[in-house]
Design a protein around this motif. Structure first.
Motif, mmCIF file in Angstrom:
data_model
loop_
_atom_site.group_PDB
_atom_site.id
_atom_site.type_symbol
_atom_site.label_atom_id
_atom_site.label_comp_id
_atom_site.label_asym_id
_atom_site.label_seq_id
_atom_site.Cartn_x
_atom_site.Cartn_y
_atom_site.Cartn_z
ATOM 1 N N UNK A 136 -41.582 5.847 3.826
ATOM 2 C CA UNK A 136 -40.962 6.125 5.122
ATOM 3 C C UNK A 136 -41.924 6.928 5.990
ATOM 4 N N UNK A 137 -42.086 6.481 7.219
ATOM 5 C CA UNK A 137 -42.870 7.214 8.215
ATOM 6 C C UNK A 137 -41.935 7.595 9.359
ATOM 7 N N UNK A 138 -42.178 8.756 9.935
ATOM 8 C CA UNK A 138 -41.380 9.244 11.056
ATOM 9 C C UNK A 138 -42.297 9.414 12.264
ATOM 10 N N UNK A 139 -41.918 8.813 13.389
ATOM 11 C CA UNK A 139 -42.705 8.927 14.619
ATOM 12 C C UNK A 139 -41.837 9.550 15.702
ATOM 13 N N UNK A 140 -42.488 10.238 16.626
ATOM 14 C CA UNK A 140 -41.751 10.828 17.731
ATOM 15 C C UNK A 140 -42.618 10.941 18.961
ATOM 16 N N UNK A 141 -42.018 10.650 20.102
ATOM 17 C CA UNK A 141 -42.719 10.756 21.385
ATOM 18 C C UNK A 141 -42.226 12.000 22.119
ATOM 19 N N UNK A 142 -43.149 12.817 22.593
ATOM 20 C CA UNK A 142 -42.821 13.974 23.423
ATOM 21 C C UNK A 142 -41.826 14.890 22.700
ATOM 22 N N UNK A 143 -40.660 15.154 23.315
ATOM 23 C CA UNK A 143 -39.657 15.995 22.655
ATOM 24 C C UNK A 143 -39.270 15.418 21.304
ATOM 25 N N UNK A 144 -39.204 14.088 21.210
ATOM 26 C CA UNK A 144 -38.873 13.462 19.933
ATOM 27 C C UNK A 144 -39.891 13.799 18.856
ATOM 28 N N UNK A 145 -41.171 13.907 19.238
ATOM 29 C CA UNK A 145 -42.195 14.284 18.278
ATOM 30 C C UNK A 145 -42.039 15.714 17.804
#
Length: 258
Positions: A136-145
């Motif tokens: 499992x990999x978790x990615x997030x952009x901006x606030x999501x990161x």
């Protein structure tokens, strides 16, 4: 003896304040409207990627997710995406489409008000439902990161193989440095003025020493998702298509090293 003035009812006492209260309410609604009023979630909207095909579906399970899979067979890897603040989840469907032919299943999480801060631990349920023994990999952009990093700093340590930050960095009180087995890819837009380069590089202090920092040449903050220009962002010097090709190449290289 002076006669007592007749007492006023609550309605009479508050009547002079009514115009002020209405004005305050109007201003508050005006400021909050962009957060309260969310555009409809439209699966498949602007989600194509050159040379790639995928199957996408919407599920209300796990709090609401977009699930993007290869057209045939079972994906070997699960990628969970936390969207940026106030960005609709379908803005990242293009990335799931691009990764699907490489045997990657992408699950994009919907948050209340499109703010990952309202459900930092949502990956728990997604992992329980979708991982099925796969990395499992978790990615997030901006606030999501930032929220993805916060999630991994808690009890979630060990559940996730790697973290992909897109125009994002951990909050100052979050450190993943001791998680030496956690693989991290940190993507920085060259002209990103929302997640400033100095802040992203400063965030490396809270990430494992093996973190790979990559600059997406000519790119801006809004090129990680398809949601249009963003206020305060920089000016790109490459096309969106070129920036997306760089992002996909770096993410695929990172995932294939598992």
């Amino acid at each position: 003896m002076r006669p007592k003035a007749p007492s006023r009812s609550p309605r009479q006492r508050f009547r002079p304040l009514l115009p002020v209260m209405l004005l305050v309410l109007g201003v508050a609604l005006g400021l909050l409207w962009p957060s309260l009023h969310r555009s409809p979630l439209m699966l498949g909207q602007d989600a194509s990627y050159p040379g790639a095909r995928a199957r996408a579906s919407w599920s209300e399970q796990s709090g609401g997710v977009i699930d993007i899979r290869p057209t045939t067979g079972r994906a070997a890897t699960l990628l969970i995406i936390y969207p940026g603040g106030l960005v609709r989840p379908q803005a990242y469907q293009w990335l799931g489409t691009a990764l699907a032919p490489a045997s990657v299943e992408t699950v994009i999480v919907r948050f209340p008000l499109d703010l990952a801060v309202t459900g930092v631990g949502r990956a728990d349920d997604v992992i329980a439902r979708y991982a099925q023994g796969r990395p499992v990999y978790l990615a997030g952009h901006s606030l999501g990161g930032a929220m993805a990093a916060q999630y991994l700093s808690g009890a979630a340590a060990g559940k996730v193989t790697g973290l992909i930050l897109m125009g994002a960095y951990p909050a100052g009180n979050v450190s993943l440095k001791a998680q030496t087995s956690l693989r991290v890819l940190d993507l920085l837009g060259e002209h990103d003025m929302v997640a400033d380069a100095s802040d992203v590089r400063g965030g490396l202090a809270g990430l494992p020493a093996s973190t790979k920092l990559v600059t997406i040449e000519g790119s801006v903050h809004a090129f990680f998702g398809r949601y249009g220009p963003q206020k305060g962002d920089g000016v790109p010097t490459v096309s969106r298509a070129d920036a997306e090709a760089q992002i996909v190449r770096e993410v695929l290289t990172f995932l294939r090293k598992d």
